[in-house]
Scaffold this motif. Structure first.
Motif, PDB file in Angstrom:
ATOM      1  N   ARG A 288      41.773  46.611  32.182  1.00  0.00           N
ATOM      2  CA  ARG A 288      40.645  47.555  32.259  1.00  0.00           C
ATOM      3  C   ARG A 288      39.316  46.804  32.297  1.00  0.00           C
ATOM      4  O   ARG A 288      38.407  47.175  33.043  1.00  0.00           O
ATOM      5  CB  ARG A 288      40.685  48.532  31.088  1.00  0.00           C
ATOM      6  CG  ARG A 288      41.743  49.609  31.239  1.00  0.00           C
ATOM      7  CD  ARG A 288      41.546  50.777  30.275  1.00  0.00           C
ATOM      8  NE  ARG A 288      41.034  50.424  28.966  1.00  0.00           N
ATOM      9  CZ  ARG A 288      41.782  50.200  27.875  1.00  0.00           C
ATOM     10  NH1 ARG A 288      43.091  50.283  27.951  1.00  0.00           N
ATOM     11  NH2 ARG A 288      41.215  49.906  26.728  1.00  0.00           N
ATOM     12  N   ASP A 289      39.208  45.754  31.486  1.00  0.00           N
ATOM     13  CA  ASP A 289      37.981  44.965  31.476  1.00  0.00           C
ATOM     14  C   ASP A 289      37.754  44.307  32.836  1.00  0.00           C
ATOM     15  O   ASP A 289      36.638  44.341  33.374  1.00  0.00           O
ATOM     16  CB  ASP A 289      38.053  43.900  30.371  1.00  0.00           C
ATOM     17  CG  ASP A 289      36.784  43.073  30.290  1.00  0.00           C
ATOM     18  OD1 ASP A 289      35.687  43.666  30.232  1.00  0.00           O
ATOM     19  OD2 ASP A 289      36.891  41.831  30.295  1.00  0.00           O
ATOM     20  N   LEU A 290      38.810  43.718  33.394  1.00  0.00           N
ATOM     21  CA  LEU A 290      38.686  43.097  34.719  1.00  0.00           C
ATOM     22  C   LEU A 290      38.350  44.125  35.786  1.00  0.00           C
ATOM     23  O   LEU A 290      37.533  43.872  36.674  1.00  0.00           O
ATOM     24  CB  LEU A 290      39.987  42.374  35.075  1.00  0.00           C
ATOM     25  CG  LEU A 290      40.264  41.088  34.310  1.00  0.00           C
ATOM     26  CD1 LEU A 290      41.696  40.639  34.531  1.00  0.00           C
ATOM     27  CD2 LEU A 290      39.290  39.998  34.720  1.00  0.00           C
ATOM     28  N   GLN A 291      38.961  45.286  35.690  1.00  0.00           N
ATOM     29  CA  GLN A 291      38.694  46.356  36.654  1.00  0.00           C
ATOM     30  C   GLN A 291      37.230  46.801  36.556  1.00  0.00           C
ATOM     31  O   GLN A 291      36.565  46.993  37.574  1.00  0.00           O
ATOM     32  CB  GLN A 291      39.634  47.525  36.386  1.00  0.00           C
ATOM     33  CG  GLN A 291      39.655  48.554  37.472  1.00  0.00           C
ATOM     34  CD  GLN A 291      40.701  49.632  37.218  1.00  0.00           C
ATOM     35  OE1 GLN A 291      41.169  49.828  36.103  1.00  0.00           O
ATOM     36  NE2 GLN A 291      41.075  50.338  38.274  1.00  0.00           N
ATOM     37  N   ASP A 292      36.719  46.926  35.342  1.00  0.00           N
ATOM     38  CA  ASP A 292      35.313  47.307  35.159  1.00  0.00           C
ATOM     39  C   ASP A 292      34.368  46.236  35.711  1.00  0.00           C
ATOM     40  O   ASP A 292      33.374  46.552  36.370  1.00  0.00           O
ATOM     41  CB  ASP A 292      35.009  47.546  33.679  1.00  0.00           C
ATOM     42  CG  ASP A 292      35.657  48.809  33.136  1.00  0.00           C
ATOM     43  OD1 ASP A 292      36.099  49.657  33.945  1.00  0.00           O
ATOM     44  OD2 ASP A 292      35.734  48.941  31.900  1.00  0.00           O
TER      45      ASP A 292
END
Length: 186
Positions: free
Chosen positions: A117-121
């Motif tokens: 999720r962090d990478l996607q954000d």
């Protein structure tokens, strides 16, 4: 009296030529600055991709071809190239990342992974930054090209060999099409 008028006219023409030359140089530098902003964001995206791939690989190892395609596009993006080449690579990268996120949808435990999720954000934020950088760059290109084509600054531009810059455009013609909306019931 005619001598002063002629001298005044010559001074005005020289002053305009100096102003036009300086404006052309300023606009050329703004185009270079705009391209630098795009390049920074493309590098940032390229740096995020290996981490994203490694995170997804743990869940969807069978998607090896997509991972190889993204790695190849990342290499092309880092290698640089002309504005048109970077635009085409960027379009292909966006499509490949879209496929990657579609794969992630099939794995609820991956979607719940905090690292993913962090990478996607971060990737979404980078895509927004790329879009803003493109707009800035294209605005600078528009201003430079307008000066190069407009009279009388085109005379100065031609004299000092200023060349038109290339816009950073969407590579996929289908992406430019207006979507068709049909509210008819069948």
């Amino acid at each position: 009296m005619i001598g002063y008028t002629l001298l005044g006219l010559i001074v005005a023409v020289v002053a305009y030529a100096i102003w036009a030359y300086n404006a052309l140089v300023r606009n050329k530098n703004l185009v270079a600055e705009g391209w630098s902003g795009i390049d920074v964001q493309l590098r940032r995206r390229a740096d995020l991709i290996p981490n994203l791939i490694e995170t997804v690989k743990g869940y969807a190892a069978h998607e090896d071809k997509l991972f190889r395609d993204i790695a190849e596009l990342r290499t092309k993006s880092i290698a640089g190239g002309t504005v048109a080449e970077q635009s085409a690579v960027g379009q292909a990268m966006s499509q490949a990342l879209g496929r990657l996120f579609a794969i992630a949808e099939a794995y609820p435990e991956l979607k719940a992974d905090a690292n993913f999720r962090d990478l996607q954000d971060k990737l979404a934020q980078t895509e927004d930054e790329i879009q803003m950088s493109r707009r800035y760059y294209n605005g600078a290109v528009r201003n430079l090209n307008t000066m190069i084509e407009s009279f009388p600054s085109n005379l100065v531009a031609k004299q000092f060999a200023f060349e038109k810059a290339e816009f950073f455009e969407i590579g996929d013609a289908a992406a430019r099409d207006v979507p068709k909306v049909d509210f008819k019931t069948r």
